[in-house]
Design an enzyme around this catalytic site. Structure first.
Site, PDB file in Angstrom:
ATOM      1  CE1 TYR A   1      32.033  31.426  20.076  1.00  0.00           C
ATOM      2  CE2 TYR A   1      33.310  29.671  21.077  1.00  0.00           C
ATOM      3  CZ  TYR A   1      32.691  30.223  19.974  1.00  0.00           C
ATOM      4  OH  TYR A   1      32.739  29.554  18.782  1.00  0.00           O
TER       5      TYR A   1
ATOM      6  CG  HIS B   1      34.723  34.063  15.557  1.00  0.00           C
ATOM      7  ND1 HIS B   1      34.583  34.120  16.922  1.00  0.00           N
ATOM      8  CD2 HIS B   1      33.803  33.175  15.144  1.00  0.00           C
ATOM      9  CE1 HIS B   1      33.618  33.296  17.303  1.00  0.00           C
ATOM     10  NE2 HIS B   1      33.130  32.716  16.244  1.00  0.00           N
TER      11      HIS B   1
END
Ligand code: A2P
Length: 281
Positions: A49, A107
């Protein structure tokens, strides 16, 4: 309904978290500070991110003690492997300005749809997470976007069962096989995009039920996740909507309405699948 879930290892986790992905592109820190002001203490970030520094700064400047936060980060899919995961973890902690994380996740289960050796990569990555957990650098460990066959690979070859599996989950895309499989193993499921990136809010059934319960369609989606035992991580760039998304404990969706929501045809899918190339929606 309690405002926390308890993970398999006894760690308490706030029942609604704040999703920080693309919080507001260039304005992450202001958005995250606002989320903290609105009452969020569970912040979900990831190396990918590119906002861990902003999250860390917002946390520090809030004046709220670090221990009151529940901070999650994730190792990105092109950094899988034992050594690189340990390095990535340290990097995330440094950027977040903390010496421990509350939750660390893999992830995605594979770098891309072409990587055949994902099974070995996942096992090596998971062993790094197990070691971080054993050395108390992280309070809980888990995975994200893992389907039953990805979980089975870890279960067969490693010793700690993931405590969390974070999946895309909302009315119209419930990933029932992965959710049921995780929940049977005592894995806490978290929902990314619990309101389907706002794509599902115009669905007539959601609008009708929102009217019935006198809430917004977004609140209905968030409550829906909670009643499925799933921990929602909504995103918003507006203080008013952030507050609204936390205000989901004053109503209860009746069983018949839950069933209607559960059996909606597929809507609002992001186009992401762990084993396939991204589908443009
Ligand atoms: P905004 O930032 O303008 O609030 P998800 O978390 O499922 O990915 O969805 C995020 C999207 O949903 C964002 O576009 C966000 O827009 C919108 N959103 C978040 N909360 C609400 C809400 N309470 N009502 C309407 N839209 C919302």
């Amino acid at each position: 309904m309690r405002h926390t879930f308890t993970l398999a290892n006894g760690v308490e986790i706030p029942a609604v978290g704040f999703g920080t992905y693309k919080a507001a592109d260039d304005n992450d820190e202001a958005i995250i500070s606002e989320a903290i002001r609105q009452g969020y203490r569970h912040l979900d970030t990831a190396a990918f991110y590119f906002n861990e520094e902003a999250v860390g700064k917002a946390v520090r400047e809030s004046g709220v003690p670090r221990e009151e936060f529940f901070l999650t980060s994730k190792v990105w899919r092109d950094r899988l492997g034992y050594d690189s995961t340990l390095r990535e973890f340290e990097e995330s902690c440094k950027k977040l300005g903390t010496d421990y994380l509350d939750l660390y996740l893999i992830h995605w289960p594979r770098p891309d749809d072409l990587t055949a050796e994902w099974k070995d990569l996942d096992v090596e990555t998971w062993k790094a997470l197990e070691d971080l957990y054993k050395s108390k650098k992280v309070r809980a460990i888990g995975v994200s976007n893992f389907l039953p066959h990805h979980l089975n690979n870890l279960l067969e070859r490693t010793s700690i069962i993931p405590m969390v599996n974070q999946l895309e989950f909302h009315p119209g895309y419930m990933q029932k096989a992965a959710v049921d499989f995780s929940q049977r193993l005592g894995i806490q499921v978290e929902a990314w995009s619990p309101i389907g990136r706002a794509r599902v809010l115009q669905e007539p059934l959601l609008m009708e039920l929102a009217e019935k319960y006198q809430v917004s369609a977004a609140q209905l989606c968030i409550r829906f996740a909670l009643q499925c035992g799933v921990l929602p991580l909504p995103k918003s760039s507006s203080g008013e909507r952030m507050r609204q998304n936390l205000d989901v404990f004053g109503f209860n969706i009746e069983d018949d309405d839950m069933h209607q929501l559960m059996t909606l045809p597929q809507i609002g899918w992001s186009g992401e699948h762990p084993d396939r190339e991204r589908v443009a929606i």
